[in-house]
Design a protein around this motif. Structure first.
Motif, mmCIF file in Angstrom:
data_model
loop_
_atom_site.group_PDB
_atom_site.id
_atom_site.type_symbol
_atom_site.label_atom_id
_atom_site.label_comp_id
_atom_site.label_asym_id
_atom_site.label_seq_id
_atom_site.Cartn_x
_atom_site.Cartn_y
_atom_site.Cartn_z
ATOM 1 N N GLY A 120 0.816 -1.214 0.000
ATOM 2 C CA GLY A 120 0.000 0.000 0.000
ATOM 3 C C GLY A 120 0.847 1.260 0.000
ATOM 4 N N ARG A 121 1.889 1.264 0.804
ATOM 5 C CA ARG A 121 2.775 2.435 0.867
ATOM 6 C C ARG A 121 3.485 2.656 -0.466
ATOM 7 N NH1 ARG A 121 4.159 0.084 6.224
ATOM 8 N NH2 ARG A 121 2.910 1.262 7.723
ATOM 9 N N ALA A 122 3.965 1.580 -1.047
ATOM 10 C CA ALA A 122 4.642 1.685 -2.343
ATOM 11 C C ALA A 122 3.666 2.164 -3.416
ATOM 12 C CB ALA A 122 5.260 0.345 -2.735
ATOM 13 N N GLY A 123 2.452 1.648 -3.373
ATOM 14 C CA GLY A 123 1.436 2.065 -4.332
ATOM 15 C C GLY A 123 1.081 3.529 -4.197
ATOM 16 N N HIS A 124 1.002 4.005 -2.963
ATOM 17 C CA HIS A 124 0.698 5.417 -2.729
ATOM 18 C C HIS A 124 1.810 6.298 -3.292
ATOM 19 C CE1 HIS A 124 0.005 8.920 0.276
ATOM 20 N NE2 HIS A 124 -0.626 9.143 -0.844
ATOM 21 N N ARG A 125 3.043 5.920 -3.028
ATOM 22 C CA ARG A 125 4.175 6.702 -3.545
ATOM 23 C C ARG A 125 4.174 6.707 -5.073
ATOM 24 N NH1 ARG A 125 9.804 8.196 -1.980
ATOM 25 N NH2 ARG A 125 10.818 8.520 -3.973
ATOM 26 N N GLU A 126 3.926 5.564 -5.693
ATOM 27 C CA GLU A 126 3.866 5.488 -7.156
ATOM 28 C C GLU A 126 2.749 6.381 -7.697
ATOM 29 O OE1 GLU A 126 3.519 1.348 -8.169
ATOM 30 O OE2 GLU A 126 5.465 0.876 -7.270
ATOM 31 N N TRP A 127 1.609 6.380 -7.011
ATOM 32 C CA TRP A 127 0.485 7.222 -7.397
ATOM 33 C C TRP A 127 0.888 8.695 -7.341
ATOM 34 C CZ3 TRP A 127 -2.243 10.728 -4.244
ATOM 35 C CH2 TRP A 127 -3.407 11.260 -4.812
ATOM 36 N N VAL A 128 1.563 9.092 -6.259
ATOM 37 C CA VAL A 128 2.026 10.479 -6.117
ATOM 38 C C VAL A 128 2.964 10.836 -7.263
ATOM 39 C CG1 VAL A 128 3.548 11.968 -4.733
ATOM 40 C CG2 VAL A 128 1.675 10.734 -3.630
ATOM 41 N N GLU A 129 3.927 9.984 -7.545
ATOM 42 C CA GLU A 129 4.889 10.263 -8.615
ATOM 43 C C GLU A 129 4.212 10.356 -9.974
ATOM 44 O OE1 GLU A 129 8.837 8.400 -8.446
ATOM 45 O OE2 GLU A 129 8.168 7.483 -6.566
ATOM 46 N N ARG A 130 3.223 9.509 -10.200
ATOM 47 C CA ARG A 130 2.505 9.517 -11.474
ATOM 48 C C ARG A 130 1.593 10.752 -11.574
ATOM 49 N NH1 ARG A 130 0.513 4.912 -10.886
ATOM 50 N NH2 ARG A 130 -1.553 5.475 -10.182
#
Length: 89
Positions: free
Chosen positions: A13-23
């Motif tokens: 979940g944390r990794a997904g959130h960070r990826e979402w922010v970067e995207r």
């Protein structure tokens, strides 16, 4: 940390959130590299985190509309600030 079996789910979940922010904010990160880019990403992760929502909505008992205004303001401030501080060239 209290429930070891949840660690992989939380990490995902944390990794997904960070990826979402970067995207989502990628165009605002263009031209920013290194420590400056990392700082902005971390600021955006915190500003858009579900725990930030919880603090404002549940703990502070603010309306959904007010929480949205506050979180949007944080994101806008983060995006606006690095325009001169972190850009190269």
């Amino acid at each position: 940390g209290r429930v070891p079996s949840l660690a992989p789910v939380l990490a995902f979940g944390r990794a997904g959130h960070r990826e979402w922010v970067e995207r989502l904010f990628g165009r605002h990160l263009a031209g920013i590299a290194g420590a400056g880019r990392e700082t902005i990403i971390l600021q955006l992760v915190c500003a858009t985190d579900v725990y930030t929502w919880q603090i404002l909505r549940r703990d502070q008992r603010l309306s959904c509309r007010r929480v949205t205004e506050i979180m949007t303001g944080m994101v806008e401030a983060i995006i606006a600030a690095p325009s001169t501080r972190w850009r190269h060239g």
